[in-house]
Design a protein around this motif. Sequence first.
Motif, PDB file in Angstrom:
ATOM      1  N   ASN A   1    -132.409 -78.486   4.099  1.00 38.97           N
ATOM      2  CA  ASN A   1    -131.452 -79.172   4.768  1.00 38.97           C
ATOM      3  C   ASN A   1    -130.414 -78.355   5.870  1.00 38.97           C
ATOM      4  OD1 ASN A   1    -130.079 -81.585   5.196  1.00 38.97           O
ATOM      5  ND2 ASN A   1    -128.492 -81.502   3.856  1.00 38.97           N
ATOM      6  N   HIS A   2    -131.251 -77.377   6.386  1.00 41.88           N
ATOM      7  CA  HIS A   2    -130.602 -76.511   7.186  1.00 41.88           C
ATOM      8  C   HIS A   2    -129.463 -75.763   6.695  1.00 41.88           C
ATOM      9  CE1 HIS A   2    -133.408 -78.082  10.201  1.00 41.88           C
ATOM     10  NE2 HIS A   2    -133.112 -79.335   9.639  1.00 41.88           N
ATOM     11  N   GLY A   3    -129.385 -75.568   5.576  1.00 45.07           N
ATOM     12  CA  GLY A   3    -128.227 -74.948   4.871  1.00 45.07           C
ATOM     13  C   GLY A   3    -127.159 -75.865   4.533  1.00 45.07           C
ATOM     14  N   LYS A   4    -126.964 -77.028   4.741  1.00 43.74           N
ATOM     15  CA  LYS A   4    -125.906 -78.013   4.429  1.00 43.74           C
ATOM     16  C   LYS A   4    -126.219 -78.454   2.960  1.00 43.74           C
ATOM     17  CE  LYS A   4    -125.521 -79.090   9.332  1.00 43.74           C
ATOM     18  NZ  LYS A   4    -125.569 -80.090  10.342  1.00 43.74           N
ATOM     19  N   MET A   5    -126.338 -77.618   2.235  1.00 41.85           N
ATOM     20  CA  MET A   5    -126.609 -78.055   0.688  1.00 41.85           C
ATOM     21  C   MET A   5    -125.257 -77.425  -0.321  1.00 41.85           C
ATOM     22  SD  MET A   5    -129.398 -79.387   0.408  1.00 41.85           S
ATOM     23  CE  MET A   5    -130.476 -79.085  -0.960  1.00 41.85           C
ATOM     24  N   VAL A   6    -124.887 -78.381  -1.315  1.00 37.40           N
ATOM     25  CA  VAL A   6    -123.850 -78.100  -2.075  1.00 37.40           C
ATOM     26  C   VAL A   6    -124.379 -78.352  -3.538  1.00 37.40           C
ATOM     27  CG1 VAL A   6    -121.408 -78.403  -2.851  1.00 37.40           C
ATOM     28  CG2 VAL A   6    -122.126 -78.444  -0.444  1.00 37.40           C
ATOM     29  N   ARG A   7    -124.103 -77.200  -4.319  1.00 39.49           N
ATOM     30  CA  ARG A   7    -124.452 -77.230  -5.696  1.00 39.49           C
ATOM     31  C   ARG A   7    -123.364 -76.985  -6.568  1.00 39.49           C
ATOM     32  NH1 ARG A   7    -127.852 -80.117  -3.823  1.00 39.49           N
ATOM     33  NH2 ARG A   7    -129.795 -80.376  -4.083  1.00 39.49           N
ATOM     34  N   ASP A   8    -123.550 -77.523  -7.836  1.00 38.78           N
ATOM     35  CA  ASP A   8    -122.577 -77.369  -8.868  1.00 38.78           C
ATOM     36  C   ASP A   8    -123.238 -76.121  -9.717  1.00 38.78           C
ATOM     37  OD1 ASP A   8    -120.586 -77.023 -10.648  1.00 38.78           O
ATOM     38  OD2 ASP A   8    -120.158 -79.142 -10.728  1.00 38.78           O
TER      39      ASP A   8
ATOM     40  N   ASP B   1    -135.024 -84.535  -2.910  1.00 42.96           N
ATOM     41  CA  ASP B   1    -133.627 -83.605  -3.107  1.00 42.96           C
ATOM     42  C   ASP B   1    -132.509 -84.515  -2.719  1.00 42.96           C
ATOM     43  OD1 ASP B   1    -132.387 -81.498  -3.767  1.00 42.96           O
ATOM     44  OD2 ASP B   1    -133.718 -79.935  -2.571  1.00 42.96           O
ATOM     45  N   VAL B   2    -131.376 -83.932  -3.115  1.00 48.72           N
ATOM     46  CA  VAL B   2    -130.119 -84.545  -2.613  1.00 48.72           C
ATOM     47  C   VAL B   2    -129.116 -83.490  -1.970  1.00 48.72           C
ATOM     48  CG1 VAL B   2    -130.076 -86.511  -4.394  1.00 48.72           C
ATOM     49  CG2 VAL B   2    -128.941 -83.935  -5.101  1.00 48.72           C
ATOM     50  N   PRO B   3    -128.192 -83.864  -1.026  1.00 49.13           N
ATOM     51  CA  PRO B   3    -127.485 -82.835  -0.416  1.00 49.13           C
ATOM     52  C   PRO B   3    -126.495 -82.021  -0.974  1.00 49.13           C
ATOM     53  CG  PRO B   3    -126.898 -84.874   0.273  1.00 49.13           C
ATOM     54  CD  PRO B   3    -128.230 -85.082  -0.598  1.00 49.13           C
ATOM     55  N   ALA B   4    -125.828 -82.901  -2.209  1.00 45.81           N
ATOM     56  CA  ALA B   4    -124.892 -82.387  -2.838  1.00 45.81           C
ATOM     57  C   ALA B   4    -124.585 -82.732  -4.446  1.00 45.81           C
ATOM     58  CB  ALA B   4    -123.422 -82.353  -2.174  1.00 45.81           C
ATOM     59  N   THR B   5    -124.061 -81.604  -5.270  1.00 45.79           N
ATOM     60  CA  THR B   5    -123.643 -82.638  -6.839  1.00 45.79           C
ATOM     61  C   THR B   5    -122.682 -81.719  -7.094  1.00 45.79           C
ATOM     62  OG1 THR B   5    -124.800 -80.530  -7.570  1.00 45.79           O
ATOM     63  CG2 THR B   5    -126.289 -82.367  -7.197  1.00 45.79           C
ATOM     64  N   SER B   6    -121.831 -82.323  -7.710  1.00 41.14           N
ATOM     65  CA  SER B   6    -120.477 -82.044  -8.326  1.00 41.14           C
ATOM     66  C   SER B   6    -120.343 -82.430  -9.794  1.00 41.14           C
ATOM     67  CB  SER B   6    -119.329 -82.331  -7.384  1.00 41.14           C
ATOM     68  OG  SER B   6    -118.209 -82.043  -7.794  1.00 41.14           O
ATOM     69  N   ALA B   7    -119.925 -81.878 -10.764  1.00 42.68           N
ATOM     70  CA  ALA B   7    -119.843 -82.439 -11.960  1.00 42.68           C
ATOM     71  C   ALA B   7    -118.514 -82.736 -12.351  1.00 42.68           C
ATOM     72  CB  ALA B   7    -120.322 -81.425 -13.258  1.00 42.68           C
ATOM     73  N   ASP B   8    -118.198 -83.886 -13.136  1.00 43.68           N
ATOM     74  CA  ASP B   8    -116.754 -84.345 -13.610  1.00 43.68           C
ATOM     75  C   ASP B   8    -117.203 -83.940 -15.159  1.00 43.68           C
ATOM     76  OD1 ASP B   8    -114.837 -85.208 -15.503  1.00 43.68           O
ATOM     77  OD2 ASP B   8    -114.636 -87.109 -13.983  1.00 43.68           O
ATOM     78  N   THR B   9    -116.370 -82.798 -15.808  1.00 51.10           N
ATOM     79  CA  THR B   9    -116.843 -82.446 -16.978  1.00 51.10           C
ATOM     80  C   THR B   9    -115.545 -82.780 -18.041  1.00 51.10           C
ATOM     81  OG1 THR B   9    -116.007 -80.341 -16.743  1.00 51.10           O
ATOM     82  CG2 THR B   9    -118.290 -80.569 -16.487  1.00 51.10           C
ATOM     83  N   SER B  10    -114.760 -83.930 -17.852  1.00 55.06           N
ATOM     84  CA  SER B  10    -113.612 -84.018 -18.356  1.00 55.06           C
ATOM     85  C   SER B  10    -113.925 -84.889 -19.679  1.00 55.06           C
ATOM     86  CB  SER B  10    -112.703 -85.050 -17.689  1.00 55.06           C
ATOM     87  OG  SER B  10    -113.371 -86.526 -17.258  1.00 55.06           O
TER      88      SER B  10
ATOM     89  N   LEU C   1    -124.614 -73.678  -0.519  1.00 53.59           N
ATOM     90  CA  LEU C   1    -125.686 -72.796  -0.811  1.00 53.59           C
ATOM     91  C   LEU C   1    -125.580 -71.611  -0.022  1.00 53.59           C
ATOM     92  CD1 LEU C   1    -128.644 -72.446  -1.876  1.00 53.59           C
ATOM     93  CD2 LEU C   1    -129.335 -73.630   0.054  1.00 53.59           C
ATOM     94  N   MET C   2    -124.874 -71.372   1.229  1.00 52.94           N
ATOM     95  CA  MET C   2    -124.881 -70.405   1.878  1.00 52.94           C
ATOM     96  C   MET C   2    -124.018 -69.331   1.103  1.00 52.94           C
ATOM     97  SD  MET C   2    -126.791 -71.190   4.195  1.00 52.94           S
ATOM     98  CE  MET C   2    -126.696 -69.373   5.150  1.00 52.94           C
ATOM     99  N   GLU C   3    -123.066 -69.847   0.471  1.00 56.28           N
ATOM    100  CA  GLU C   3    -122.194 -68.610  -0.362  1.00 56.28           C
ATOM    101  C   GLU C   3    -123.001 -68.422  -1.435  1.00 56.28           C
ATOM    102  OE1 GLU C   3    -118.530 -70.905  -1.434  1.00 56.28           O
ATOM    103  OE2 GLU C   3    -117.805 -71.198   0.707  1.00 56.28           O
TER     104      GLU C   3
END
Length: 338
Positions: free
Chosen positions: A210-217, A295-304, A269-271
Amino acid sequence: MKILVTGAAGFIGMHTAARLLARGDEVVGVDNLNDYYDVSLKEARLAQLAPDPRFAFHRIDIADRYAMERLFASERPQRVIHLAAQAGVRYSLKNPHAYVDANLKGFMNILEGCRDHAVEHLVYASTSSVYGSNTTRPFSEHQNVDHPVSLYAATKKANELMAHAYSHLFRIPTTGLRFFTVYGPWGRPDMALFLFTRAMLEGRPISIFNHGKMVRDFTYVDDIVEGVLRVVDKPATPSAAYDPASPDPATSDAPYRVFNIGNSQPTPLMEYIVALEKASGIEAKKEFLPMQPGDVPATSADTSELDAWVGFKPDTPVDVGVARFYAWYMAHYGRQPA
């Protein structure tokens, strides 16, 4: 307790079994040691557990119905932590039948074993991939997960549904844990951090989708294991908040729970790559590529929900976890190709 851990030669399975042994539990480990990736790595993981006399290992394919029936009958575990699965989103496009065998047939055998032998609590691995094409972040257990974008995700959603049916019909306490991008020492060779490290040490470019435009938890393995142990110690119960006139996916009138386990610190992902460059002292050669199917571009967890249930939230910073992985990799492989 006597706890059955499936996938004991796997990444999360080995860490989980080690923690259980360290606190005094008896562990029955199961794995088929298949060749999805380097079997010697699986054997090396098992070698970390083998010296403990409270660890018993059985080489069994969980899809083998009769072998699993014999295992439950002979070992009679009090609780089960089911981590064995055919993992990987991309591989599910190439070999879908492996996912049906391990993730559906195998899980059916686990459920039947729990039913036939009055297991006190089944904890099983689900995945953040069940959120599929959902773009509302952070991902919450209260959200609908009916739109998977890979067969892998679909089989894990099926596991949650199968578990609910057994919890409802037979009152077996079951808890599904949706893991978010787990990484750390002893990780799988098909995971990004392992692939990046190997390529950088060999002077090859790393593939960045995704040309680096990925975000992961990104979630460190020790945090995952802490969550697993806390959850296995607290069997699922029916939810007082369940309303059959307006069903909430996160609640049930059966002894059934599903929780996210993620770091709740979505990282570009770049970080993540920068953290590896700092740990290794190597600047990565980068090859930017399109998004891969499934694949998906981003994931983020609500762990409340997890925090409210067991009082725990993963919190290992990415730079700390990546440095620990790199230190393990160099100790285990040196600069030789893995």
